[in-house]
Design a protein around this motif. Structure first.
Motif, PDB file in Angstrom:
ATOM      1  N   PRO A  45       1.487   5.788  -8.676  1.00  0.00           N
ATOM      2  CA  PRO A  45      -0.108   5.777  -8.831  1.00  0.00           C
ATOM      3  C   PRO A  45      -0.349   5.514 -10.552  1.00  0.00           C
ATOM      4  CG  PRO A  45       0.995   7.870  -8.688  1.00  0.00           C
ATOM      5  CD  PRO A  45       2.127   6.984  -8.144  1.00  0.00           C
ATOM      6  N   PHE A  58       0.941  -1.315  -0.201  1.00  0.00           N
ATOM      7  CA  PHE A  58      -0.024   0.021   0.082  1.00  0.00           C
ATOM      8  C   PHE A  58       0.760   1.166  -0.023  1.00  0.00           C
ATOM      9  CE2 PHE A  58      -3.078  -3.074   2.088  1.00  0.00           C
ATOM     10  CZ  PHE A  58      -3.884  -3.168   0.844  1.00  0.00           C
ATOM     11  N   VAL A  69      -2.588  -4.463  -6.596  1.00  0.00           N
ATOM     12  CA  VAL A  69      -3.141  -3.936  -5.243  1.00  0.00           C
ATOM     13  C   VAL A  69      -4.758  -4.359  -5.477  1.00  0.00           C
ATOM     14  CG1 VAL A  69      -3.607  -1.920  -4.066  1.00  0.00           C
ATOM     15  CG2 VAL A  69      -1.628  -2.189  -5.250  1.00  0.00           C
ATOM     16  N   ASP A  80      -7.497   3.772  -0.862  1.00  0.00           N
ATOM     17  CA  ASP A  80      -8.228   2.927  -2.004  1.00  0.00           C
ATOM     18  C   ASP A  80      -9.587   2.397  -1.176  1.00  0.00           C
ATOM     19  OD1 ASP A  80      -8.366   1.783  -4.321  1.00  0.00           O
ATOM     20  OD2 ASP A  80      -6.457   1.088  -4.376  1.00  0.00           O
ATOM     21  N   ASP A  92       3.889   1.302  -1.463  1.00  0.00           N
ATOM     22  CA  ASP A  92       4.035   1.614  -2.888  1.00  0.00           C
ATOM     23  C   ASP A  92       3.368   1.904  -3.627  1.00  0.00           C
ATOM     24  OD1 ASP A  92       6.790   0.825  -2.131  1.00  0.00           O
ATOM     25  OD2 ASP A  92       6.430  -1.404  -3.123  1.00  0.00           O
ATOM     26  N   ARG A  93       2.114   1.856  -3.401  1.00  0.00           N
ATOM     27  CA  ARG A  93       0.860   2.197  -4.073  1.00  0.00           C
ATOM     28  C   ARG A  93       0.845   3.940  -4.227  1.00  0.00           C
ATOM     29  NH1 ARG A  93      -2.348   2.192  -8.151  1.00  0.00           N
ATOM     30  NH2 ARG A  93      -4.551   2.438  -7.740  1.00  0.00           N
ATOM     31  N   GLY A 106      -1.195  -1.322 -10.011  1.00  0.00           N
ATOM     32  CA  GLY A 106      -2.540  -0.978  -9.596  1.00  0.00           C
ATOM     33  C   GLY A 106      -3.479  -2.395  -9.703  1.00  0.00           C
TER      34      GLY A 106
END
Length: 186
Positions: A122, A115, A131, A180, A117-118, A128
Motif C-alpha cells: 500500500p 490487485f 495500478v 480501489d 499485490d496492491r 500505486g
C-alpha cells in the motif's frame, strides 16, 4: 488376486491423496492465520504425514505441493464494476465489468495478481501509479464502449468471505470489500 491387489493399491492412493489434501489445507490455514496452537487432530495428522515412506512418496509425486483453501499462491478473484454518469451527474447505468471473449477474460484475470499485490504494497508509490494506469485503461475502454457519452466510476472489489469462526456461528453471506476506485471522463 490381481483385482484385490489393484483395489488395495487404489485405496492406498486415495488415502494418500486425501491425507495430503487435508494436511496441506491445514498447513496453509495455520500459516495464513499465523496460528500456533496444537490440538490432537493436528498432531495426529502431522505424525501420520511424517511417516518416512509416505513423505518420500509425496515428495517424488508432488502431492505435498497441493493447494489448500488457504493456500498463499491461490489468487483471489476480484470484482470490477462501473457506473455510468451523464453530463448532469445523473447515473445512467451500472454493470459488472466483463469482456466479450473467453480468451480476453482469461488474460484479464491475470490482473488479479496486480490487485492482490496492491494489498501487500500500500505504501509503494510507484506501484500505486501502475495500478492507477491499469484502472485508467479499463475506464477508457468502458468510456469508448459507450461512445464517449458518459463519465465512468470504476470500482475494484475483493470478495470478503466469513472467517471459519464466523461461518461456524451462522454467518454465510459473502461481502464485497472496496479496494480501489477511480472516476474517468475526458
Amino acid at each position: 488376486m490381481k483385482k484385490k491387489l489393484y483395489f488395495t493399491i487404489s485405496l492406498v492412493l486415495v488415502f494418500v491423496v486425501l491425507l495430503s489434501s487435508v494436511k496441506t489445507t491445514q498447513d496453509s490455514y495455520y500459516k495464513y492465520y499465523k496460528k500456533t496452537d496444537e490440538n490432537i487432530f493436528k498432531s495426529s495428522l502431522d505424525n501420520a504425514y511424517n511417516y518416512k515412506p509416505l513423505r518420500i512418496f509425496n515428495t517424488y509425486t508432488g502431492f505435498e505441493t497441493g493447494y489448500g483453501f488457504f493456500g498463499t499462491n491461490v489468487s483471489s478473484e476480484f470484482v470490477i464494476s462501473y457506473e455510468l454518469f451523464d453530463n448532469n451527474q445523473k447515473q445512467a447505468g451500472s454493470q459488472i465489468f466483463k469482456l466479450n471473449s473467453n480468451e480476453g477474460s482469461v488474460r484479464f484475470m491475470s490482473l488479479n495478481r496486480v490487485f492482490l499485490d496492491r494489498l501487500t504494497k500500500p505504501e509503494d508509490e510507484l506501484f500505486g501509479k501502475y495500478v492507477k494506469i491499469i484502472m485508467q485503461e479499463i475506464s477508457k475502454f468502458i468510456y469508448n464502449k459507450y461512445d464517449k457519452k458518459y463519465s465512468v466510476n470504476l470500482k475494484v472489489y475483493l470478495y470478503n468471505f466469513p472467517s471459519l469462526k464466523e461461518y461456524g456461528k451462522g454467518k454465510t453471506n459473502v461481502e464485497l470489500f472496496l479496494l480501489d476506485e477511480m472516476n474517468y471522463k475526458r
